[in-house]
Design a protein around this motif. Structure first.
Motif, short mmCIF file in Angstrom:
data_model
loop_
_atom_site.label_atom_id
_atom_site.label_comp_id
_atom_site.label_asym_id
_atom_site.label_seq_id
_atom_site.Cartn_x
_atom_site.Cartn_y
_atom_site.Cartn_z
N GLY A 62 47.86 3.70 -16.60
CA GLY A 62 49.05 4.30 -16.00
C GLY A 62 49.13 5.79 -16.28
O GLY A 62 48.14 6.43 -16.65
N GLN A 63 50.32 6.36 -16.12
CA GLN A 63 50.53 7.78 -16.33
C GLN A 63 51.58 8.09 -17.39
O GLN A 63 51.76 9.24 -17.78
N ALA A 64 52.28 7.09 -17.88
CA ALA A 64 53.40 7.31 -18.80
C ALA A 64 52.88 7.52 -20.22
O ALA A 64 52.85 6.59 -21.03
N ASP A 65 52.45 8.72 -20.52
CA ASP A 65 51.99 9.07 -21.86
C ASP A 65 50.69 8.37 -22.24
O ASP A 65 50.31 8.36 -23.42
N THR A 66 50.01 7.76 -21.28
CA THR A 66 48.82 6.98 -21.61
C THR A 66 47.67 7.86 -22.12
O THR A 66 46.76 7.36 -22.77
N GLY A 67 47.73 9.17 -21.84
CA GLY A 67 46.69 10.06 -22.31
C GLY A 67 46.66 10.22 -23.82
O GLY A 67 45.70 10.76 -24.38
N ARG A 68 47.70 9.74 -24.50
CA ARG A 68 47.76 9.81 -25.97
C ARG A 68 47.24 8.54 -26.63
O ARG A 68 47.06 8.51 -27.84
N PHE A 69 47.03 7.48 -25.84
CA PHE A 69 46.78 6.17 -26.43
C PHE A 69 45.37 5.67 -26.17
O PHE A 69 44.77 5.96 -25.13
N VAL A 70 44.87 4.90 -27.12
CA VAL A 70 43.64 4.14 -26.95
C VAL A 70 43.96 2.67 -27.17
O VAL A 70 44.88 2.32 -27.91
N ARG A 71 43.19 1.82 -26.50
CA ARG A 71 43.35 0.39 -26.68
C ARG A 71 42.17 -0.15 -27.49
O ARG A 71 41.02 0.02 -27.10
N PHE A 72 42.49 -0.77 -28.60
CA PHE A 72 41.49 -1.47 -29.38
C PHE A 72 41.56 -2.95 -29.02
O PHE A 72 42.65 -3.52 -28.93
N SER A 73 40.41 -3.57 -28.83
CA SER A 73 40.35 -5.02 -28.65
C SER A 73 39.96 -5.64 -29.98
O SER A 73 38.94 -5.28 -30.58
N THR A 74 40.77 -6.60 -30.43
CA THR A 74 40.45 -7.31 -31.67
C THR A 74 39.79 -8.65 -31.38
O THR A 74 39.78 -9.55 -32.22
N ALA A 75 39.22 -8.77 -30.18
CA ALA A 75 38.48 -9.99 -29.82
C ALA A 75 37.06 -9.89 -30.35
O ALA A 75 36.08 -10.01 -29.61
N ASN A 76 36.97 -9.65 -31.63
CA ASN A 76 35.69 -9.50 -32.30
C ASN A 76 35.83 -10.08 -33.70
O ASN A 76 36.96 -10.32 -34.16
N SER A 77 34.74 -10.31 -34.37
CA SER A 77 34.81 -10.97 -35.68
C SER A 77 35.52 -10.09 -36.70
O SER A 77 35.56 -8.86 -36.57
N MET A 78 36.07 -10.73 -37.74
CA MET A 78 36.73 -9.98 -38.80
C MET A 78 35.75 -9.02 -39.47
O MET A 78 36.11 -7.88 -39.79
N ALA A 79 34.52 -9.46 -39.65
CA ALA A 79 33.52 -8.58 -40.27
C ALA A 79 33.29 -7.33 -39.44
O ALA A 79 33.18 -6.21 -39.98
N GLN A 80 33.22 -7.48 -38.12
CA GLN A 80 33.03 -6.33 -37.24
C GLN A 80 34.26 -5.42 -37.26
O GLN A 80 34.13 -4.18 -37.25
N LEU A 81 35.45 -5.99 -37.29
CA LEU A 81 36.67 -5.19 -37.35
C LEU A 81 36.74 -4.40 -38.65
O LEU A 81 37.14 -3.23 -38.67
N GLN A 82 36.35 -5.03 -39.74
CA GLN A 82 36.38 -4.35 -41.04
C GLN A 82 35.36 -3.21 -41.08
O GLN A 82 35.65 -2.12 -41.59
N GLU A 83 34.19 -3.45 -40.51
CA GLU A 83 33.18 -2.39 -40.46
C GLU A 83 33.64 -1.25 -39.57
O GLU A 83 33.46 -0.06 -39.90
N ALA A 84 34.24 -1.58 -38.42
CA ALA A 84 34.75 -0.55 -37.51
C ALA A 84 35.82 0.30 -38.19
O ALA A 84 35.83 1.53 -38.06
N ALA A 85 36.72 -0.37 -38.91
CA ALA A 85 37.78 0.36 -39.61
C ALA A 85 37.20 1.29 -40.66
O ALA A 85 37.66 2.43 -40.82
N ALA A 86 36.18 0.82 -41.37
CA ALA A 86 35.56 1.67 -42.40
C ALA A 86 34.91 2.89 -41.76
O ALA A 86 35.01 4.02 -42.28
N ARG A 87 34.24 2.71 -40.64
CA ARG A 87 33.60 3.84 -39.95
C ARG A 87 34.65 4.83 -39.44
O ARG A 87 34.48 6.05 -39.55
N LEU A 88 35.70 4.30 -38.83
CA LEU A 88 36.76 5.17 -38.31
C LEU A 88 37.40 5.97 -39.44
O LEU A 88 37.65 7.18 -39.30
N LYS A 89 37.66 5.31 -40.55
CA LYS A 89 38.26 6.01 -41.70
C LYS A 89 37.34 7.13 -42.17
O LYS A 89 37.79 8.21 -42.54
#
Length: 394
Positions: A363-390
């Motif tokens: 859309g256009q309502a402030d969407t340029g500020r947002f990203v969508r994360f999908s958590t349809a992935n394993s907990m191990a992958q989410l934890q690794e992704a979070a560590a990399r992002l941090k």
């Protein structure tokens, strides 16, 4: 070659452009110590459970591969009807259920059956882009109404009333929603539907994530409100059958022959093998497995969203369903030397090898500020992704 105006009105699906770039980079870093982690596509990492797979093999082996009725296998329509009764306590007769070639076909059929050229359909902003394109393909006009975190990124009856015009035909809502994972409060939905009905309009609900609802306040089908609600659902999300391309719609009884006529001409029928497989979705053993997986999706949400918040990626509304996190990246993008979610997504992809979806599509309502994360992935992958992002944001 002259391209139709209808086709020209359909905007690019930028999510897929990001996905292509991520896939290319994934090939390059596949053997590195940081292979690509995909948190950009809304597809469960689970596949169809054993009984469903076995049913598909059995259907092929037994030669049950001919066309079915355009409305679907009668036995499958009955099973879906039973699921509404058992899961939601709502009586939905099988004769009102039409099985379709995915929720996408159901949305296309609903729009073609109900929308005339120039009709306006009100939708929340942000919302899933393909939904507005189904309206455009039917030569209607999707009218995106900006929503806020205070409104859970959903329309209210007051906003529907405010934006209703002479050309307005109805509303197309999603509960739970993609990209925000938020649902409409049942009381607000009743108020919206009551107003729409008074105007002689249509209430169209995308409920494909309804099975993945985590809070008692929500997770109620709109079909409990009134038989005139048109509900779209799918075997893709809760039932983990994305590539099987199987969905369904529930329509008022007088609309069934109209939808059937359209389906006969446009699709002939949904996949026969997928339909026989889907019969096994409703076996107690399968439902138990789906519920175990639903609990796992909730656990991922409960771990991942606080992790995002801790590094400055604010999620204004905790999702009550689906498997998404709609996060404001504006406060941390400058740490990567960029502005806006589009550049942020590509920078995160390059530096952390984590693929996320920028808000541009939704859309256009402030969407340029947002990203969508999908958590349809394993907990191990989410934890690794979070560590990399941090690591890249610290």
């Amino acid at each position: 070659m002259k391209i139709s105006r209808r086709a020209e009105r359909i905007e690019p699906f930028y999510v897929m452009e990001v996905a292509k770039a991520a896939s290319q980079l994934a090939r390059e870093v596949a053997r590195s110590d940081q292979p690509m982690i995909f948190l950009n596509i809304g597809e469960p990492d689970f596949t169809a459970p054993p009984l469903v797979q076995e049913a598909a093999v059995r259907a092929i082996h037994d030669g049950r591969t001919q066309y079915t009725d355009a409305t679907g296998l009668p036995a499958l329509r009955e099973r879906i009807s039973g699921w509404y009764q058992e899961r939601f306590g709502v009586n939905v007769p099988a004769r009102r259920i039409v099985v379709t070639a995915g929720a996408s076909a159901a949305l296309q059929l609903a729009c073609l059956a109900l929308i005339d050229t120039g009709d306006e359909i009100l939708m929340p902003d942000p919302s899933y882009p393909c939904n507005r394109h189904f309206v455009s393909a039917a030569e209607g006009e999707a009218v995106l109404i900006p929503t806020t975190a205070q409104e859970r990124y959903q329309l209210s009856a007051a906003k529907v009333q405010e934006h209703w015009r002479a050309r307005t035909r109805g509303v197309l809502l999603a509960s739970p929603s993609n990209p925000t994972g938020t649902s409409i409060h049942p009381d607000e939905l009743r108020r919206i539907h009551s107003f729409v009905q008074a105007k002689g309009g249509i209430t169209l609900l995308d409920e494909i994530y309804l099975g993945l609802s985590y809070e008692d306040t929500f997770g109620h089908t709109a079909l409990a409100i009134d038989d005139n609600v048109v509900s779209i659902n799918s075997f893709s999300k809760y039932f983990n059958m994305t590539g099987w391309r199987l969905g369904w719609m529930v329509v008022p009884e007088q609309l069934v022959p109209v939808v059937e006529r359209l389906a006969q001409n446009l699709f002939i029928c949904p996949s026969t093998v997928a339909q026989y497989a889907a019969l096994a979705c409703f076996a107690p053993e399968s439902i138990a497995e789906y519920e175990r997986r639903r609990a796992e999706f909730k656990a991922r949400r409960d771990w991942f969203i606080p992790a995002l918040q801790s590094m400055g990626l604010q999620v204004p509304v905790v999702p009550d369903g689906a498997f998404y996190a709609w996060a404001d990246c504006s406060a941390v993008a400058h740490k990567l030397g960029v502005e806006g979610s589009w550049d942020f997504a590509f920078e995160v992809m390059k530096r952390a090898h984590v693929a996320v979806t920028p808000g541009r599509d939704f859309g256009q309502a402030d969407t340029g500020r947002f990203v969508r994360f999908s958590t349809a992935n394993s907990m191990a992958q989410l934890q690794e992704a979070a560590a990399r992002l941090k690591g890249v944001l610290s």
